[in-house]
Design an enzyme around this catalytic site. Structure first.
Site: not given
Ligand code: GLC
Length: 737
Positions: A285
């Protein structure tokens, strides 16, 4: 002349033997890469950092890392507004692929400097509404539409679906997730993934695993039994991975039993790959976890969005031997295998030309199909053309979706007042004007809405005189109660949040005492405590966050243009304290950033049916404008078979659930669990349909239970119920296995 020919010949020879992605095996590609190219391939190419995730106490904040400050910008996204880019190695034909959010639609910037074109995307209903449809085909159609928009806008991998289990109603991102039950979550996710990937773009099923709260999300340590992990928190992912083969998986921020998910080899390699056969790649993430070398070794192949610190750390680790080259090579190969499938690697030129009108129609249709009618004493459906006293801010500022990465930059949204007027209803003008003026005056003072923050006006105060004045114009009131949900924060068990506010309760009382007909519409991303609302209304429609066509879809249900067929994918408890995880949500008593899943398997209906505690509205419950009778329930060796008869006045569809009572192999098991479900076609009044429901899936065995020796099926008598909800068992059969 000869030299020129010679030179050309050499060039041709060279290019012929330089490996190219898609032309030669990834093994040969990796052999041709420099160490720096390999390291850069496993780290995203950074983007400006707009939304630092909240850090848990004691966890290093991203800005603490050397060289990666708050706004490290190296490569502007090729598609402005996308979430991140991969690393290109042009000499080997490796493009920089584009990753963009999100579950309710593609999120990219709708406008670009110096470009008069617009790049709007369709805001589809949020995840919980999709799950509430209990209709895999409908969910797959949404996936197809979103995948089509991703493909046409140049997105190679969509960072969706989000499918973490709804362990507790306060979770801030419940709106993006599907259900308290892993079978509903898994089947919904698998349908979504198939739909998106049918368009030639990839998905990233997230967040693996057990990202069940926002508080301290990138550091919280969750203590969970292996049985609960296997049967609840992993199960939906297992089904989705095995049945839909997502191109990628996104590991979660949190720790599980002391180990960061993105650094956990047991999770990402032993289980995800070696047990379940996952053959794509795992990305972290955004700014997730702590130790890039540990992430590489665990099988978290790509670090997104990437920071200079991670590149330095990995180069250092390769030099020192802390990161073995074969580990790095393995991760690079996994990434390249998927990159080779992307539209960008195929050289497909995208045209930025999605059919937004057609997709809006899909959004409207599924929105109506996923709304849940909780209460109706006959006031619905409304006869169109009548006059409506519309109360509640969210009736005029209806919310299509939640905030955070799951937000969508849509071209418009249809609010409920507009939807009602478009269908021929009139509104009580002075009331509508008062709300509209209040909302626009307050919004003028609030910051512009953007994906991370969706400001809403304070709820307009309504005097008893205003209620009485409206009641002089009509006997029908629609009261909207709304809540925004968003990434980065959880709801609180407080008035105005999970509980209704004092003003909301007072408004319901005032409206009840002045109107003959009262309809409540809930425009919310998560369940609320609704105890007492049915006593103050004649109907309650749970509209969730229904996408950009919200007003039209809600009106389609209120007017009877669509007969509601949605059912709850999550229990609505009578009292927050009835929910077992309420004693361990956020952090456990006396802990700094540890949460203990003491409730184990007792989540949602698994608890309520076992403990005999009646929820206000049970898992699987939802009313229709007609009624259904079940008969002839049997198992034919492959499927459950059942006859459903429409015994009411209008055509409708019915969601049939099959619950199983298994002989328990361990203590603390739920009395019954959902093991299959199906949705009938539209059945006309007086007609019947014989529905066949797939009993055993190719991916998981819903009759098995996790024991210390792994998955086991108990021998003995299994009792199966065909049910209209987890508390409404219609016909039952016993089978000895
Ligand atoms: C965020 C989220 C994830 C998302 C990623 C990109 O923090 O947790 O679901 O796809 O970052 O935005």
């Amino acid at each position: 002349m000869i030299m020129k020919k010679y030179a050309i010949a050499t060039l041709i020879l060279l290019s012929a033997c330089t490996p190219r992605l898609g032309k030669t095996s990834v093994d040969k590609l990796v052999d041709a890469m420099t160490v720096e190219e390999k390291v850069r391939t496993v780290v995203g190419t950074f983007t400006d950092i707009a939304t630092p995730p909240p850090v848990a106490p004691g966890v290093k904040n991203r800005a603490d890392y050397p060289g990666s400050g708050e706004n490290t910008v190296v490569s502007r996204n090729q598609v402005p507004g996308a979430a991140g880019d991969g690393y290109a190695v042009p000499r080997l034909g490796i493009p920089a692929v584009v990753y963009a959010d999100g579950p309710a639609g593609v999120r990219i910037d709708p406008r670009r400097d110096g470009d008069e074109a617009t790049y709007f995307c369709t805001a589809f209903p949020s995840g919980t509404l999709l799950a509430s449809s209990w209709d895999p085909e409908a969910v797959e159609q949404v996936g197809e539409a979103i995948g089509d928009e991703a493909h046409r806008y140049g997105v190679d991998i969509l960072l969706a679906p989000g499918m973490n289990l709804q362990r507790n109603p306060l979770t801030g991102r419940n709106f993006e997730y599907y259900s308290e039950d892993p079978l509903v979550a898994g089947i919904t996710a698998a349908s979504y993934i198939k739909g998106v990937q049918s368009q030639g773009v990839g998905t990233s099923v997230k967040h693996f695993a057990a990202n069940n709260q926002e508080l301290y999300r990138n550091g919280i340590n969750e203590i969970i039994s292996e049985r609960a992990l296997r049967e609840l928190y992993f199960r939906g992912f297992e089904l989705a991975v095995k049945e839909a083969q997502p191109w990628t998986v996104m590991s979660s921020y949190n720790k599980i039993n002391g180990v960061y998910a993105s650094e956990d080899r047991w999770l990402l390699t032993d289980i995800l790959r070696n047990e379940w056969g996952f053959d794509g790649f795992v990305m972290s993430d955004w700014f997730g976890a702590d130790d890039p070398v540990e992430q590489m070794k665990a099988g978290n192949d790509l670090l997104m969005p990437g920071t200079p610190y991670q590149i330095e750390e990995l180069l250092e680790a390769v030099k020192s031997g802390a990161l073995p080259m074969d580990v790095l090579d393995t991760n690079v190969k996994r990434i390249l295998q998927i990159v080779a499938k992307t539209p960008r690697a195929q050289g497909i030129v995208y045209k930025n030309d999605p059919d937004l009108e057609a997709h809006a129609a899909v959004s409207r249709r599924i929105a109506a199909e996923g709304m849940v009618l909780l209460h109706n004493d006959g006031v619905l459906p409304l006869k169109t053309g009548g006059k409506v006293a519309l109360f509640g801010n969210f009736g005029y500022d209806t919310q299509p979706g939640g905030s955070g990465s799951g937000y969508v930059n849509r071209a418009y949204k249809v609010t409920l007042d507009k939807g009602l007027e478009d269908a021929g209803f009139q509104l009580v003008a002075p009331l509508a004007e008062a709300y509209r003026n209040h909302i626009s005056a307050e919004k003028a003072l609030l910051p512009e809405e953007y994906f991370w923050v969706v400001p809403t006006a304070s709820e307009k105060k309504v005097s008893i005189d205003e209620v009485r004045a409206a009641a002089r114009e009509t006997d029908l009131a629609v009261v909207t109660i709304g809540r925004m949900s968003g990434e980065g924060g959880d709801l609180s068990a407080a008035e105005g949040d999970y509980f209704l506010s004092a003003e909301e309760k007072q408004l319901l009382k005032d409206v009840r005492s002045n109107f003959k007909k009262v309809v409540v519409v809930l425009n919310t991303g998560a369940p609320l405590e609704l105890t007492g609302v049915a006593e103050l209304s004649d109907a309650i429609l749970l509209a969730w966050l229904p996408g950009q066509e919200a007003g039209h879809a809600i009106t389609d249900i209120l007017s009877g243009a669509v007969n509601p067929s949605g059912k709850l994918p999550v229990s609505l408890a009578s009292h927050y304290s009835d929910i077992p995880s309420s004693r361990n949500f956020g952090v456990s008593e006396g802990e700094l950033n540890v949460v203990r899943y003491e409730e184990d398997l007792m989540v949602g209906y698994r608890y309520f049916t076992t403990a005999g505690v009646r929820p206000l509205y049970p898992f699987g419950f939802g009313l229709s404008y007609t009624t259904f009778e079940y008969s002839g329930f049997r198992f034919d060796g492959k499927d459950f078979v059942l006859t459903v008869k429409n015994t009411g006045p209008v055509p409708g569809r019915e969601v049939v659930q099959i619950y199983v009572e298994k002989p328990a192999l361990s203590e603390g098991r739920p009395v019954r669990e959902l093991c299959a479900y199906g949705k009938t076609d539209v059945i006309d009044p007086g007609s019947s349909q014989e529905i066949r429901i797939q009993a055993l899936r190719p991916s998981i065995d819903p009759l098995a239970q996790w024991t210390t020796e792994g998955w086991k099926r108990a021998s003995g008598i299994y009792r199966f119920h065909a049910a209209a909800s987890s508390e409404d068992l219609r016909v039952s059969i016993n089978l000895t296995l």
